[in-house]
Design an enzyme around this catalytic site. Structure first.
Site, mmCIF file in Angstrom:
data_model
loop_
_atom_site.group_PDB
_atom_site.id
_atom_site.type_symbol
_atom_site.label_atom_id
_atom_site.label_comp_id
_atom_site.label_asym_id
_atom_site.label_seq_id
_atom_site.Cartn_x
_atom_site.Cartn_y
_atom_site.Cartn_z
ATOM 1 N N ASP A 89 4.483 -7.965 -8.000
ATOM 2 C CA ASP A 89 4.305 -8.003 -6.738
ATOM 3 C C ASP A 89 4.884 -9.219 -6.110
ATOM 4 O O ASP A 89 4.620 -10.249 -6.157
ATOM 5 C CB ASP A 89 2.732 -7.984 -6.466
ATOM 6 C CG ASP A 89 1.999 -6.747 -6.902
ATOM 7 O OD1 ASP A 89 2.646 -5.996 -7.409
ATOM 8 O OD2 ASP A 89 0.752 -6.864 -6.482
ATOM 9 N N LYS A 152 2.866 -3.893 0.098
ATOM 10 C CA LYS A 152 1.466 -4.233 0.088
ATOM 11 C C LYS A 152 0.993 -5.198 1.232
ATOM 12 O O LYS A 152 1.935 -5.867 1.703
ATOM 13 C CB LYS A 152 1.499 -4.949 -1.521
ATOM 14 C CG LYS A 152 0.021 -5.834 -1.866
ATOM 15 C CD LYS A 152 0.203 -6.617 -3.107
ATOM 16 C CE LYS A 152 -0.892 -7.682 -3.281
ATOM 17 N NZ LYS A 152 -0.484 -8.132 -4.422
ATOM 18 N N LYS A 181 -0.281 -0.517 -0.955
ATOM 19 C CA LYS A 181 -1.458 -1.289 -1.744
ATOM 20 C C LYS A 181 -2.195 -2.164 -0.625
ATOM 21 O O LYS A 181 -1.665 -2.983 0.004
ATOM 22 C CB LYS A 181 -1.010 -2.253 -2.938
ATOM 23 C CG LYS A 181 -1.679 -3.083 -3.539
ATOM 24 C CD LYS A 181 -1.291 -3.880 -4.797
ATOM 25 C CE LYS A 181 -2.278 -4.826 -5.366
ATOM 26 N NZ LYS A 181 -1.584 -5.715 -6.510
#
Length: 223
Positions: A89, A152, A181
């Site tokens: 991430d 995300k 996400k």
């Protein structure tokens, strides 16, 4: 809905100890979460402990500010994968996005995607709380263009977390083939289900066990 399989069980606090990480790993095994999301220093341990279990090892890159150089982010990615990470991430260069330097933002993401190619999923943290809606759309478009697997919402370390409105906007922008996400402030099953209904395909949470057990009392934030 098997909510556990949508959750990245997360512990990213600076004062995280080995005992804390082991607890998260054991919980991930027990509840069969999608992944554990941990700082890079814990990747090797998590990969060893989770071998043979259907739980991915997720770590963070350029975290939490996104202000490292592109070269540093690419190196961090390669290093994390070498130690056993299967998902990364990364945080975008938020300042560059706000400056309108889309070329730098895209290159930053692209180099991480290339470093991870075929070895790890790349999720791009756009830090929605710092962006206008127009900037959120641009960040998502650049992520898709650079080849990211997911976008995300948040690091959990800035001024705000995921909202259903942002998830819906991100889903609309990236289309059906890129993951979205939700992370930051997702503490209850109701929160998680709201994010999924808005278009999230993954949820980052530290209150994962409370979410699965639908137990609001157990919810704490380990971001």
């Amino acid at each position: 809905m098997n909510i556990a399989k949508l959750i990245d069980h997360t512990i990213l606090k600076a004062n995280t100890t080995k005992e804390d990480v082991m607890k998260v790993i054991e919980e991930a095994k027990e509840y069969k979460f999608a992944s554990v999301c941990i700082n890079p220093t814990w990747v090797k341990l998590a990969a060893e402990e989770l071998a043979g279990h259907d739980v991915d090892v997720c770590t963070v890159i350029g975290f939490p500010l996104g202000a490292s150089t592109t070269e540093t982010k690419a190196f961090e990615t390669k290093d994390a994968i070498a130690k056993g990470a299967t998902e990364v991430d990364m945080v975008i260069n938020v300042g560059a996005l706000k400056d309108g330097d889309d070329e730098l933002v895209e290159k930053d993401i692209y180099e991480v995607v290339q470093a991870a190619k075929g070895k790890a999923l790349v999720k791009v943290i756009i830090e929605t709380c710092l962006l206008t809606d127009e900037e959120k759309v641009r960040a998502c478009e650049l992520s898709v263009k650079a080849g990211a697997d997911f976008v995300k919402t948040s690091t959990g370390f800035s001024t705000g977390g995921a909202t259903a409105e942002d998830i819906a906007l991100m889903r609309k922008t990236v289309g059906p083939n890129v993951g979205v996400k939700a992370s930051g402030g997702v503490r209850t099953r109701e929160d998680a289900e709201k994010m999924v209904a808005a278009g999230a395909s993954r949820v980052g949470a530290s209150a994962s066990v409370a979410i699965v057990l639908n137990d609001a009392k157990g919810a704490t934030d380990n971001y």
